[in-house]
Design a protein around this motif. Structure first.
Motif, PDB file in Angstrom:
ATOM      1  N   LEU A  74      31.658  32.096  43.605  1.00 21.48           N
ATOM      2  CA  LEU A  74      31.639  33.207  42.663  1.00 21.48           C
ATOM      3  C   LEU A  74      30.865  32.813  41.415  1.00 21.48           C
ATOM      4  N   ASP A  75      29.937  33.674  40.990  1.00 22.07           N
ATOM      5  CA  ASP A  75      29.148  33.400  39.795  1.00 22.07           C
ATOM      6  C   ASP A  75      29.696  34.169  38.601  1.00 22.07           C
ATOM      7  N   LYS A  76      29.577  35.486  38.640  1.00 24.56           N
ATOM      8  CA  LYS A  76      30.054  36.334  37.543  1.00 24.56           C
ATOM      9  C   LYS A  76      30.949  37.438  38.091  1.00 24.56           C
ATOM     10  N   ILE A  77      31.937  37.811  37.269  1.00 22.43           N
ATOM     11  CA  ILE A  77      32.777  38.961  37.591  1.00 22.43           C
ATOM     12  C   ILE A  77      32.888  39.802  36.326  1.00 22.43           C
ATOM     13  N   ALA A  78      32.457  41.049  36.427  1.00 18.61           N
ATOM     14  CA  ALA A  78      32.568  41.997  35.314  1.00 18.61           C
ATOM     15  C   ALA A  78      33.665  42.996  35.656  1.00 18.61           C
ATOM     16  N   PHE A  79      34.606  43.151  34.754  1.00 19.98           N
ATOM     17  CA  PHE A  79      35.675  44.132  34.916  1.00 19.98           C
ATOM     18  C   PHE A  79      35.392  45.268  33.947  1.00 19.98           C
ATOM     19  N   VAL A  80      35.276  46.480  34.466  1.00 21.28           N
ATOM     20  CA  VAL A  80      34.991  47.649  33.640  1.00 21.28           C
ATOM     21  C   VAL A  80      36.230  48.532  33.658  1.00 21.28           C
ATOM     22  N   SER A  81      36.876  48.645  32.498  1.00 23.03           N
ATOM     23  CA  SER A  81      38.131  49.379  32.414  1.00 23.03           C
ATOM     24  C   SER A  81      38.428  49.697  30.957  1.00 23.03           C
ATOM     25  N   ASN A  82      39.098  50.798  30.732  1.00 19.35           N
ATOM     26  CA  ASN A  82      39.547  51.128  29.382  1.00 19.35           C
ATOM     27  C   ASN A  82      40.974  50.653  29.127  1.00 19.35           C
ATOM     28  N   SER A  83      41.519  49.917  30.065  1.00 19.63           N
ATOM     29  CA  SER A  83      42.894  49.441  29.970  1.00 19.63           C
ATOM     30  C   SER A  83      42.973  48.173  29.124  1.00 19.63           C
ATOM     31  N   ASN A  84      43.868  48.181  28.159  1.00 14.54           N
ATOM     32  CA  ASN A  84      44.098  46.976  27.354  1.00 14.54           C
ATOM     33  C   ASN A  84      44.710  45.861  28.190  1.00 14.54           C
ATOM     34  N   VAL A  85      45.436  46.222  29.244  1.00 14.76           N
ATOM     35  CA  VAL A  85      46.029  45.210  30.125  1.00 14.76           C
ATOM     36  C   VAL A  85      44.926  44.420  30.811  1.00 14.76           C
ATOM     37  N   TRP A  86      43.920  45.114  31.389  1.00 11.56           N
ATOM     38  CA  TRP A  86      42.811  44.413  32.034  1.00 11.56           C
ATOM     39  C   TRP A  86      42.026  43.583  31.023  1.00 11.56           C
ATOM     40  N   LYS A  87      41.832  44.138  29.851  1.00  7.58           N
ATOM     41  CA  LYS A  87      41.122  43.407  28.791  1.00  7.58           C
ATOM     42  C   LYS A  87      41.866  42.104  28.463  1.00  7.58           C
ATOM     43  N   TRP A  88      43.167  42.173  28.351  1.00  5.70           N
ATOM     44  CA  TRP A  88      43.984  40.998  28.056  1.00  5.70           C
ATOM     45  C   TRP A  88      43.963  40.010  29.225  1.00  5.70           C
ATOM     46  N   LEU A  89      44.084  40.516  30.456  1.00  6.01           N
ATOM     47  CA  LEU A  89      44.093  39.639  31.629  1.00  6.01           C
ATOM     48  C   LEU A  89      42.777  38.861  31.762  1.00  6.01           C
TER      49      LEU A  89
END
Length: 121
Positions: A74-89
């Motif tokens: 795995l090189d890069k993983i981008a998470f796109v979400s408006n959730s503060n939970v995902w941002k924190w994780l």
């Protein structure tokens, strides 16, 4: 539901994830990633997560098991979400991921184009 995005190309895959991911969907997702790894040393993944995105216990375990055995691919993983939970994780997991050479970043939905740019660079 996991839907592959049309912007996926080469070793960069994008997926839209909504609702509860089943074990069958998780296995299909893993197969798509493994097919890319047959032709590329590493893969980068962009995951667009809806507010309703979640994993069942079996699907979550399968996901975690696959990631643990493929970290070096795995090189890069981008998470796109408006959730503060995902941002924190993502913020909590990034230092751990970096130890294995994985770069992770969180983006808001309105920054989807920036996420694609980051994952491709």
């Amino acid at each position: 539901m996991i839907k592959q995005l049309p912007e996926s190309e080469g070793s960069v895959l994008g997926f839209e994830i909504s609702g509860k991911v089943s074990l069958e969907e998780e296995k299909e997702w893993i197969q798509k990633i493994e097919a890319v790894l047959e032709n590329h040393q590493k893969v980068s993944i962009l995951a667009v997560l809806s507010d309703s995105a979640s994993w069942g216990v079996q699907a979550g375990f399968e996901d975690l098991k696959w990631i643990m055995s493929h970290m070096k691919r795995l090189d890069k993983i981008a998470f796109v979400s408006n959730s503060n939970v995902w941002k924190w994780l993502v913020a909590a997991d990034s230092p751990f991921a970096k130890m294995f050479g994985i770069h992770e970043q969180h983006f808001e939905h309105e920054d989807l184009n920036k996420a694609w740019q980051w994952i491709r660079d």
